[in-house]
Design a protein around this motif. Sequence first.
Motif, PDB file in Angstrom:
ATOM      1  N   UNK A  52       0.826  -1.209   0.000  1.00 15.10           N
ATOM      2  CA  UNK A  52       0.000   0.000   0.000  1.00 15.10           C
ATOM      3  C   UNK A  52       0.862   1.261   0.000  1.00 15.10           C
ATOM      4  N   UNK A  53       1.971   1.221   0.719  1.00 11.81           N
ATOM      5  CA  UNK A  53       2.856   2.387   0.808  1.00 11.81           C
ATOM      6  C   UNK A  53       3.437   2.756  -0.549  1.00 11.81           C
ATOM      7  N   UNK A  54       3.957   1.772  -1.285  1.00 13.12           N
ATOM      8  CA  UNK A  54       4.605   2.069  -2.563  1.00 13.12           C
ATOM      9  C   UNK A  54       3.613   2.514  -3.635  1.00 13.12           C
ATOM     10  N   UNK A  55       2.334   2.192  -3.448  1.00 15.60           N
ATOM     11  CA  UNK A  55       1.315   2.533  -4.453  1.00 15.60           C
ATOM     12  C   UNK A  55       0.588   3.846  -4.158  1.00 15.60           C
ATOM     13  N   UNK A  67       0.470  19.444   1.127  1.00 12.52           N
ATOM     14  CA  UNK A  67       0.405  18.108   1.718  1.00 12.52           C
ATOM     15  C   UNK A  67      -0.617  18.139   2.854  1.00 12.52           C
ATOM     16  N   UNK A  68      -1.486  17.152   2.846  1.00 18.93           N
ATOM     17  CA  UNK A  68      -2.575  17.072   3.828  1.00 18.93           C
ATOM     18  C   UNK A  68      -2.075  16.740   5.235  1.00 18.93           C
ATOM     19  N   UNK A  69      -2.891  17.074   6.225  1.00 16.21           N
ATOM     20  CA  UNK A  69      -2.612  16.706   7.612  1.00 16.21           C
ATOM     21  C   UNK A  69      -2.955  15.242   7.867  1.00 16.21           C
ATOM     22  N   UNK A  70      -3.961  14.745   7.151  1.00 16.32           N
ATOM     23  CA  UNK A  70      -4.414  13.356   7.285  1.00 16.32           C
ATOM     24  C   UNK A  70      -4.673  12.785   5.900  1.00 16.32           C
ATOM     25  N   UNK A  71      -4.526  11.477   5.813  1.00 19.20           N
ATOM     26  CA  UNK A  71      -4.803  10.800   4.543  1.00 19.20           C
ATOM     27  C   UNK A  71      -5.606   9.536   4.823  1.00 19.20           C
ATOM     28  N   UNK A  72      -6.330   9.104   3.835  1.00 16.88           N
ATOM     29  CA  UNK A  72      -7.088   7.848   3.915  1.00 16.88           C
ATOM     30  C   UNK A  72      -6.698   7.013   2.709  1.00 16.88           C
ATOM     31  N   UNK A  73      -6.316   5.780   2.981  1.00 16.28           N
ATOM     32  CA  UNK A  73      -5.903   4.847   1.936  1.00 16.28           C
ATOM     33  C   UNK A  73      -6.772   3.594   2.046  1.00 16.28           C
ATOM     34  N   UNK A  74      -7.215   3.076   0.919  1.00 11.79           N
ATOM     35  CA  UNK A  74      -7.929   1.793   0.899  1.00 11.79           C
ATOM     36  C   UNK A  74      -6.866   0.695   0.832  1.00 11.79           C
ATOM     37  N   UNK A  75      -6.870  -0.179   1.830  1.00 13.48           N
ATOM     38  CA  UNK A  75      -5.866  -1.235   1.895  1.00 13.48           C
ATOM     39  C   UNK A  75      -6.137  -2.321   0.855  1.00 13.48           C
ATOM     40  N   UNK A  76      -5.093  -2.738   0.200  1.00 13.60           N
ATOM     41  CA  UNK A  76      -5.220  -3.785  -0.816  1.00 13.60           C
ATOM     42  C   UNK A  76      -5.638  -5.116  -0.203  1.00 13.60           C
ATOM     43  N   UNK A  78      -7.278  -5.855   2.683  1.00  8.98           N
ATOM     44  CA  UNK A  78      -8.604  -5.953   3.299  1.00  8.98           C
ATOM     45  C   UNK A  78      -9.692  -5.229   2.530  1.00  8.98           C
ATOM     46  N   UNK A  79      -9.311  -4.291   1.657  1.00  8.53           N
ATOM     47  CA  UNK A  79     -10.294  -3.482   0.952  1.00  8.53           C
ATOM     48  C   UNK A  79     -10.937  -2.441   1.841  1.00  8.53           C
ATOM     49  N   UNK A 168      -3.937   0.310  12.502  1.00  7.15           N
ATOM     50  CA  UNK A 168      -3.312  -0.708  11.665  1.00  7.15           C
ATOM     51  C   UNK A 168      -4.267  -1.283  10.622  1.00  7.15           C
ATOM     52  N   UNK A 169      -5.560  -1.007  10.770  1.00 12.75           N
ATOM     53  CA  UNK A 169      -6.540  -1.508   9.823  1.00 12.75           C
ATOM     54  C   UNK A 169      -6.836  -2.988   9.974  1.00 12.75           C
ATOM     55  N   UNK A 170      -6.665  -3.513  11.192  1.00 13.31           N
ATOM     56  CA  UNK A 170      -6.956  -4.927  11.434  1.00 13.31           C
ATOM     57  C   UNK A 170      -8.447  -5.134  11.627  1.00 13.31           C
ATOM     58  N   UNK A 171      -8.951  -6.275  11.167  1.00 11.85           N
ATOM     59  CA  UNK A 171     -10.364  -6.606  11.365  1.00 11.85           C
ATOM     60  C   UNK A 171     -10.609  -7.125  12.772  1.00 11.85           C
ATOM     61  N   UNK A 172      -9.656  -7.899  13.306  1.00 12.81           N
ATOM     62  CA  UNK A 172      -9.844  -8.534  14.610  1.00 12.81           C
ATOM     63  C   UNK A 172      -8.857  -7.993  15.630  1.00 12.81           C
ATOM     64  N   UNK A 173      -9.347  -7.771  16.843  1.00  6.07           N
ATOM     65  CA  UNK A 173      -8.485  -7.299  17.923  1.00  6.07           C
ATOM     66  C   UNK A 173      -7.396  -8.325  18.225  1.00  6.07           C
ATOM     67  N   UNK A 174      -7.721  -9.615  18.074  1.00  3.93           N
ATOM     68  CA  UNK A 174      -6.732 -10.670  18.311  1.00  3.93           C
ATOM     69  C   UNK A 174      -5.535 -10.516  17.374  1.00  3.93           C
TER      70      UNK A 174
END
Length: 196
Positions: A52-55, A67-76, A78-79, A168-174
């Motif tokens: 995701x970083x390189x893209x 340059x923005x203060x915040x950004x939103x990226x769609x993760x490859x 998890x979508x 981190x964009x994780x689906x599960x806390x585990x």
Amino acid sequence: MSSWNSGRIIGQKPPLKPKEVWAIRTRLQMLSAVRDLALFNLAIDSKLRACDLVAISVADVAISGRVRDRAIIIQRKTGRPVQFELTDQTREAVAAWIGTRRLGERDYLFPSRVHALPHLSTRQYSRVVERWVSSIGLDPKRYGTHPMRRTKAAHKKTGNLRAVQLLLGHKKLESTVQYLGIEVDDALGISEQVEL
């Protein structure tokens, strides 16, 4: 007969320590490594996977030359969208890189030097990370692109695992608990300290 993992480090690689982050950042500044400084700072702030970083495109982090203060990226993987803050030093480094390369909003932020590829590859990014850690005397086998993703999250002074999970964009806390390398008992202890 050697085993498949002979000479390899097995298990989770450690995130960079704050003094190591500053050592790499200072070295890149002294070398006037404009691209690498922007890439390093963005890697730390964004907590994105290498793919995701390189893209990232210029439009993902900047609008009308700012340059923005915040950004939103769609993760490859998890979508799902993940939001992150760009610190002052990251905004300055990214702006300097965009200006140096005269990148437009439709361009990738880190274009490839290989004409057949649109942006820096994850393999090339991995080599760059190896150079960074080697430059401050660390063993490149002990570090990689994934510990870069974990660095800021691992040093967050928070008892809120849910907040780190979102960062981190994780689906599960585990997954977050395992990712940070903490035990379930420790995670419960952290959660119990947070009063709602």
